[in-house]
Design an enzyme around this catalytic site. Structure first.
Site, mmCIF file in Angstrom:
data_model
loop_
_atom_site.group_PDB
_atom_site.id
_atom_site.type_symbol
_atom_site.label_atom_id
_atom_site.label_comp_id
_atom_site.label_asym_id
_atom_site.label_seq_id
_atom_site.Cartn_x
_atom_site.Cartn_y
_atom_site.Cartn_z
ATOM 1 N N HIS A 27 -7.406 -4.233 10.474
ATOM 2 C CA HIS A 27 -7.168 -4.032 9.041
ATOM 3 C C HIS A 27 -5.882 -4.728 8.593
ATOM 4 O O HIS A 27 -4.943 -4.881 9.376
ATOM 5 C CB HIS A 27 -7.180 -2.545 8.645
ATOM 6 C CG HIS A 27 -5.988 -1.731 9.031
ATOM 7 N ND1 HIS A 27 -6.068 -0.622 9.852
ATOM 8 C CD2 HIS A 27 -4.674 -1.811 8.672
ATOM 9 C CE1 HIS A 27 -4.866 -0.073 9.972
ATOM 10 N NE2 HIS A 27 -4.007 -0.784 9.270
ATOM 11 N N GLU A 55 -9.742 -1.559 5.304
ATOM 12 C CA GLU A 55 -10.392 -1.210 6.562
ATOM 13 C C GLU A 55 -11.638 -2.083 6.776
ATOM 14 O O GLU A 55 -12.121 -2.734 5.836
ATOM 15 C CB GLU A 55 -10.789 0.273 6.517
ATOM 16 C CG GLU A 55 -9.599 1.229 6.439
ATOM 17 C CD GLU A 55 -8.912 1.458 7.789
ATOM 18 O OE1 GLU A 55 -8.927 0.567 8.660
ATOM 19 O OE2 GLU A 55 -8.328 2.559 7.954
ATOM 20 N N ASN A 61 -7.519 -2.215 14.560
ATOM 21 C CA ASN A 61 -8.930 -2.517 14.257
ATOM 22 C C ASN A 61 -9.077 -3.735 13.351
ATOM 23 O O ASN A 61 -10.155 -3.998 12.840
ATOM 24 C CB ASN A 61 -9.609 -1.295 13.614
ATOM 25 C CG ASN A 61 -9.008 -0.932 12.258
ATOM 26 O OD1 ASN A 61 -8.028 -1.541 11.830
ATOM 27 N ND2 ASN A 61 -9.578 0.047 11.597
ATOM 28 N N ASP A 77 0.817 -1.217 0.000
ATOM 29 C CA ASP A 77 0.000 0.000 0.000
ATOM 30 C C ASP A 77 0.849 1.266 0.000
ATOM 31 O O ASP A 77 2.073 1.205 0.186
ATOM 32 C CB ASP A 77 -0.960 -0.002 1.202
ATOM 33 C CG ASP A 77 -0.284 -0.389 2.515
ATOM 34 O OD1 ASP A 77 0.960 -0.395 2.570
ATOM 35 O OD2 ASP A 77 -1.001 -0.692 3.477
HETATM 36 C C1 GLP Z 1 -0.424 0.528 8.448
HETATM 37 C C2 GLP Z 1 -0.174 -0.339 7.232
HETATM 38 C C3 GLP Z 1 -0.440 -1.786 7.543
HETATM 39 C C4 GLP Z 1 0.260 -2.185 8.825
HETATM 40 C C5 GLP Z 1 -0.239 -1.352 9.968
HETATM 41 C C6 GLP Z 1 0.379 -1.738 11.301
HETATM 42 O O1 GLP Z 1 -1.766 0.815 8.616
HETATM 43 N N1 GLP Z 1 -0.947 0.050 6.126
HETATM 44 O O2 GLP Z 1 0.016 -2.578 6.462
HETATM 45 O O3 GLP Z 1 0.004 -3.539 9.074
HETATM 46 O O4 GLP Z 1 0.087 -0.014 9.654
HETATM 47 O O5 GLP Z 1 1.430 -0.888 11.619
HETATM 48 P P1 GLP Z 1 2.451 -1.114 12.787
HETATM 49 O O6 GLP Z 1 3.341 -2.217 12.348
HETATM 50 O O7 GLP Z 1 3.194 0.184 12.909
HETATM 51 O O8 GLP Z 1 1.676 -1.476 13.998
#
Ligand code: GLP
Length: 235
Positions: A133, A138, A131, A65
């Site tokens: 995702h 989402e 949440n 993404d």
């Molecule tokens: C973002 C990314 C996700 C990732 C999430 C968790 O939202 N788009 O791909 O899994 O963050 O992030 P973190 O690893 O900082 O908890």
């Protein structure tokens, strides 16, 4: 839930060692296309790869993404993150990340999805949002979704804005692989560390797939490994 295997680790460093060894096996086994994730969860993993002797020069990567409007020279873009943490240390054959600055975002998503379909990801890494995702899919995203433009929820904006110097500068839209795009990879490894991720993993453990919690889409995938430091999360 025979398709989901849980690997309990002591912490992020331990996880980095476990994942490094798994990555070595996958490369020896002929892995050619790798799906990569961003987020703080992935930093120790990439650090370990960067310091290792792993050779990615025959590997093509696809990232999950990207924020809309952020170019690769913006330190908050996922392109910058990947260059900083991995690609500047380890050469790959080719690397792909959705272009959040494309003039025609729909066309960009369609092109990205077509590239993914052609390439066929051997192994996809995932983190998970608080949440539930995955990538930027989402709650409410159809499991049939392919790469698309998405609006971020208040929950995600709240959590992710901590990484922006000016918290209000976080884009509220992003391009993301869809849930169907993710499920089309042959194997998946999801990493989740810390109590903040317990709620999301608990939804998976319930064993019921619901679009309310995108992580539960993984229940229909044949080969998923969850690497976590959370106590009491087992199969
Ligand atoms: C973002 C990314 C996700 C990732 C999430 C968790 O939202 N788009 O791909 O899994 O963050 O992030 P973190 O690893 O900082 O908890």
């Amino acid at each position: 839930m025979q398709n989901v295997r849980y690997v309990k680790v002591g912490g992020k460093e331990d996880a980095a060692t476990v994942v490094l060894e798994r990555m070595r096996q996958e490369l020896e086994g002929g892995l050619r296309v790798l799906g990569l994730a961003t987020g703080s969860t992935m930093i120790p993993i990439y650090e370990a790869w960067a310091k290792s002797d792993l050779d990615f020069t025959d590997v093509t990567s696809f990232n999950l993404d990207e924020y809309v409007g952020l170019s690769a020279d913006n330190p908050n873009s996922y392109a910058w993150f990947m260059n900083h943490h991995l690609f500047s240390h380890k050469p790959f054959k080719e690397t792909y990340i959705p272009d959040g600055t494309a003039d025609d975002l729909t066309a960009e998503c369609d092109e990205y999805e077509a590239l993914l379909r052609d390439a066929e990801i051997d192994l996809q890494f995932l983190g998970v949002g608080e949440n539930g995702h995955i990538a930027f899919n989402e709650p409410g995203t159809p499991f049939s979704s392919t790469t698309h433009l998405t609006e971020l929820t208040d929950s995600t904006l709240g959590v992710n804005s901590q990484y922006f110097e000016d918290e209000s500068a976080i884009p509220n839209t992003a391009l993301t692989m869809g849930i169907a795009s993710i499920l089309s990879s042959k194997k998946i490894i999801l990493l989740a560390f810390g109590e903040k991720k317990r709620f999301a993993l608990e939804q998976l453990l319930k064993g019921e797939a619901t679009t309310d919690y995108p992580i539960t889409a993984l229940l229909s995938h044949p080969d998923v490994t969850i690497v976590t430091d959370l106590e009491g999360i087992t199969d």
